[in-house]
Design a protein around this motif. Structure first.
Motif, PDB file in Angstrom:
ATOM      1  N   GLU A  76       6.890  -5.295  -9.444  1.00 43.93           N
ATOM      2  CA  GLU A  76       7.828  -4.294  -9.942  1.00 43.93           C
ATOM      3  C   GLU A  76       8.353  -3.405  -8.817  1.00 43.93           C
ATOM      4  O   GLU A  76       9.506  -3.037  -8.797  1.00 43.93           O
ATOM      5  CB  GLU A  76       7.161  -3.434 -11.015  1.00 43.93           C
ATOM      6  CG  GLU A  76       6.823  -4.192 -12.271  1.00 43.93           C
ATOM      7  CD  GLU A  76       6.056  -3.335 -13.268  1.00 43.93           C
ATOM      8  OE1 GLU A  76       5.914  -2.124 -13.034  1.00 43.93           O
ATOM      9  OE2 GLU A  76       5.596  -3.887 -14.269  1.00 43.93           O
ATOM     10  N   GLY A  77       7.498  -3.093  -7.875  1.00 43.44           N
ATOM     11  CA  GLY A  77       7.904  -2.207  -6.797  1.00 43.44           C
ATOM     12  C   GLY A  77       8.475  -2.943  -5.602  1.00 43.44           C
ATOM     13  O   GLY A  77       8.878  -2.335  -4.634  1.00 43.44           O
ATOM     14  N   GLN A  78       8.516  -4.275  -5.644  1.00 47.39           N
ATOM     15  CA  GLN A  78       8.988  -5.060  -4.511  1.00 47.39           C
ATOM     16  C   GLN A  78      10.255  -5.820  -4.893  1.00 47.39           C
ATOM     17  O   GLN A  78      10.461  -6.169  -6.037  1.00 47.39           O
ATOM     18  CB  GLN A  78       7.931  -6.060  -4.085  1.00 47.39           C
ATOM     19  CG  GLN A  78       6.629  -5.416  -3.637  1.00 47.39           C
ATOM     20  CD  GLN A  78       5.584  -6.478  -3.322  1.00 47.39           C
ATOM     21  OE1 GLN A  78       5.755  -7.637  -3.650  1.00 47.39           O
ATOM     22  NE2 GLN A  78       4.510  -6.056  -2.686  1.00 47.39           N
ATOM     23  N   GLU A  79      11.036  -6.078  -3.894  1.00 47.04           N
ATOM     24  CA  GLU A  79      12.204  -6.917  -4.124  1.00 47.04           C
ATOM     25  C   GLU A  79      11.743  -8.374  -4.163  1.00 47.04           C
ATOM     26  O   GLU A  79      10.642  -8.706  -3.722  1.00 47.04           O
ATOM     27  CB  GLU A  79      13.215  -6.730  -2.997  1.00 47.04           C
ATOM     28  CG  GLU A  79      13.825  -5.343  -2.954  1.00 47.04           C
ATOM     29  CD  GLU A  79      14.863  -5.249  -1.859  1.00 47.04           C
ATOM     30  OE1 GLU A  79      15.525  -6.268  -1.574  1.00 47.04           O
ATOM     31  OE2 GLU A  79      14.977  -4.166  -1.294  1.00 47.04           O
ATOM     32  N   MET A  80      12.610  -9.235  -4.650  1.00 49.84           N
ATOM     33  CA  MET A  80      12.233 -10.638  -4.755  1.00 49.84           C
ATOM     34  C   MET A  80      11.991 -11.238  -3.367  1.00 49.84           C
ATOM     35  O   MET A  80      11.013 -11.919  -3.136  1.00 49.84           O
ATOM     36  CB  MET A  80      13.322 -11.415  -5.488  1.00 49.84           C
ATOM     37  CG  MET A  80      12.948 -12.862  -5.738  1.00 49.84           C
ATOM     38  SD  MET A  80      11.487 -13.041  -6.748  1.00 49.84           S
ATOM     39  CE  MET A  80      12.206 -12.973  -8.363  1.00 49.84           C
ATOM     40  N   TYR A  81      12.899 -11.003  -2.445  1.00 46.72           N
ATOM     41  CA  TYR A  81      12.751 -11.510  -1.079  1.00 46.72           C
ATOM     42  C   TYR A  81      12.887 -10.337  -0.117  1.00 46.72           C
ATOM     43  O   TYR A  81      13.839  -9.588  -0.176  1.00 46.72           O
ATOM     44  CB  TYR A  81      13.826 -12.550  -0.754  1.00 46.72           C
ATOM     45  CG  TYR A  81      13.734 -13.779  -1.629  1.00 46.72           C
ATOM     46  CD1 TYR A  81      14.608 -13.941  -2.682  1.00 46.72           C
ATOM     47  CD2 TYR A  81      12.775 -14.736  -1.407  1.00 46.72           C
ATOM     48  CE1 TYR A  81      14.531 -15.041  -3.506  1.00 46.72           C
ATOM     49  CE2 TYR A  81      12.690 -15.847  -2.225  1.00 46.72           C
ATOM     50  CZ  TYR A  81      13.565 -16.007  -3.276  1.00 46.72           C
ATOM     51  OH  TYR A  81      13.479 -17.090  -4.088  1.00 46.72           O
ATOM     52  N   GLU A  82      11.920 -10.203   0.745  1.00 50.68           N
ATOM     53  CA  GLU A  82      11.981  -9.159   1.748  1.00 50.68           C
ATOM     54  C   GLU A  82      12.355  -9.793   3.088  1.00 50.68           C
ATOM     55  O   GLU A  82      11.929 -10.903   3.412  1.00 50.68           O
ATOM     56  CB  GLU A  82      10.643  -8.444   1.876  1.00 50.68           C
ATOM     57  CG  GLU A  82      10.281  -7.638   0.650  1.00 50.68           C
ATOM     58  CD  GLU A  82       8.975  -6.891   0.846  1.00 50.68           C
ATOM     59  OE1 GLU A  82       8.514  -6.742   1.990  1.00 50.68           O
ATOM     60  OE2 GLU A  82       8.431  -6.459  -0.177  1.00 50.68           O
ATOM     61  N   THR A  83      13.117  -9.075   3.859  1.00 50.92           N
ATOM     62  CA  THR A  83      13.509  -9.595   5.176  1.00 50.92           C
ATOM     63  C   THR A  83      12.397  -9.318   6.181  1.00 50.92           C
ATOM     64  O   THR A  83      11.720  -8.281   6.108  1.00 50.92           O
ATOM     65  CB  THR A  83      14.814  -8.931   5.645  1.00 50.92           C
ATOM     66  OG1 THR A  83      14.621  -7.531   5.692  1.00 50.92           O
ATOM     67  CG2 THR A  83      15.952  -9.270   4.709  1.00 50.92           C
ATOM     68  N   LEU A  84      12.221 -10.246   7.084  1.00 53.10           N
ATOM     69  CA  LEU A  84      11.211 -10.089   8.108  1.00 53.10           C
ATOM     70  C   LEU A  84      11.846  -9.405   9.318  1.00 53.10           C
ATOM     71  O   LEU A  84      12.990  -9.685   9.688  1.00 53.10           O
ATOM     72  CB  LEU A  84      10.654 -11.453   8.533  1.00 53.10           C
ATOM     73  CG  LEU A  84       9.887 -12.217   7.437  1.00 53.10           C
ATOM     74  CD1 LEU A  84       9.508 -13.598   7.952  1.00 53.10           C
ATOM     75  CD2 LEU A  84       8.667 -11.438   7.006  1.00 53.10           C
ATOM     76  N   GLN A  85      11.116  -8.554   9.947  1.00 59.90           N
ATOM     77  CA  GLN A  85      11.579  -7.855  11.140  1.00 59.90           C
ATOM     78  C   GLN A  85      11.240  -8.725  12.373  1.00 59.90           C
ATOM     79  O   GLN A  85      10.098  -9.128  12.555  1.00 59.90           O
ATOM     80  CB  GLN A  85      10.914  -6.489  11.268  1.00 59.90           C
ATOM     81  CG  GLN A  85      11.150  -5.560  10.098  1.00 59.90           C
ATOM     82  CD  GLN A  85      12.603  -5.187   9.990  1.00 59.90           C
ATOM     83  OE1 GLN A  85      13.330  -5.124  10.994  1.00 59.90           O
ATOM     84  NE2 GLN A  85      13.047  -4.955   8.763  1.00 59.90           N
ATOM     85  N   ILE A  86      12.232  -9.000  13.145  1.00 68.78           N
ATOM     86  CA  ILE A  86      12.029  -9.823  14.337  1.00 68.78           C
ATOM     87  C   ILE A  86      11.661  -8.905  15.499  1.00 68.78           C
ATOM     88  O   ILE A  86      12.337  -7.902  15.754  1.00 68.78           O
ATOM     89  CB  ILE A  86      13.306 -10.612  14.661  1.00 68.78           C
ATOM     90  CG1 ILE A  86      13.666 -11.514  13.501  1.00 68.78           C
ATOM     91  CG2 ILE A  86      13.137 -11.397  15.957  1.00 68.78           C
ATOM     92  CD1 ILE A  86      14.975 -12.233  13.676  1.00 68.78           C
ATOM     93  N   LYS A  87      10.600  -9.267  16.193  1.00 63.97           N
ATOM     94  CA  LYS A  87      10.162  -8.488  17.359  1.00 63.97           C
ATOM     95  C   LYS A  87      10.906  -8.973  18.597  1.00 63.97           C
ATOM     96  O   LYS A  87      10.998 -10.159  18.850  1.00 63.97           O
ATOM     97  CB  LYS A  87       8.659  -8.627  17.586  1.00 63.97           C
ATOM     98  CG  LYS A  87       7.823  -8.003  16.534  1.00 63.97           C
ATOM     99  CD  LYS A  87       6.361  -8.104  16.936  1.00 63.97           C
ATOM    100  CE  LYS A  87       5.499  -7.467  15.914  1.00 63.97           C
ATOM    101  NZ  LYS A  87       4.068  -7.556  16.265  1.00 63.97           N
ATOM    102  N   HIS A  88      11.455  -8.050  19.326  1.00 60.22           N
ATOM    103  CA  HIS A  88      12.125  -8.384  20.602  1.00 60.22           C
ATOM    104  C   HIS A  88      11.149  -8.141  21.738  1.00 60.22           C
ATOM    105  O   HIS A  88      10.747  -7.034  21.986  1.00 60.22           O
ATOM    106  CB  HIS A  88      13.368  -7.514  20.798  1.00 60.22           C
ATOM    107  CG  HIS A  88      14.406  -7.735  19.753  1.00 60.22           C
ATOM    108  ND1 HIS A  88      15.115  -8.905  19.655  1.00 60.22           N
ATOM    109  CD2 HIS A  88      14.843  -6.944  18.749  1.00 60.22           C
ATOM    110  CE1 HIS A  88      15.952  -8.819  18.657  1.00 60.22           C
ATOM    111  NE2 HIS A  88      15.809  -7.617  18.083  1.00 60.22           N
ATOM    112  N   SER A  89      10.771  -9.191  22.422  1.00 56.49           N
ATOM    113  CA  SER A  89       9.846  -9.007  23.541  1.00 56.49           C
ATOM    114  C   SER A  89      10.425  -9.425  24.863  1.00 56.49           C
ATOM    115  O   SER A  89      11.344 -10.092  25.038  1.00 56.49           O
ATOM    116  CB  SER A  89       8.534  -9.719  23.334  1.00 56.49           C
ATOM    117  OG  SER A  89       8.664 -11.004  22.851  1.00 56.49           O
TER     118      SER A  89
END
Length: 89
Positions: A76-89
């Motif tokens: 209920e508190g989450q969206e169906m698909y969450e985007t992943l954060q890409i790490k820049h290294s």
């Protein structure tokens, strides 16, 4: 329907010659007995109603617990698909 039948029976008893033989105290005792029985019947019906309501509410609570067990995860508190954060290294 039952109340009409009881009223008709009471009126029929009052119009019979036996009713004339009753003196006033005896008539009061008969009416007191009728009211006493009426009170007992109403009390029994009231207690039965309270008992059935209590049992239904208790079964409803058990049913809600069972549904909570088998419902599974809820997002209920989450969206169906969450985007992943890409790490820049």
């Amino acid at each position: 329907m039952g109340a009409h039948l009881l009223l008709a029976a009471a009126l029929l008893l009052l119009w019979t010659p036996a009713a004339e033989a009753l003196m006033e105290p005896e008539l009061c005792y008969i009416l007191d007995a009728i009211l006493f029985l009426y009170g007992i019947v109403l009390t029994v019906l009231y207690c039965r109603l309270k008992f059935l309501a209590h049992r239904a509410s208790r079964q409803g609570a058990v049913k809600e617990k069972e549904e909570a067990i088998y419902t599974g995860l809820s997002g209920e508190g989450q969206e169906m698909y969450e985007t992943l954060q890409i790490k820049h290294s």
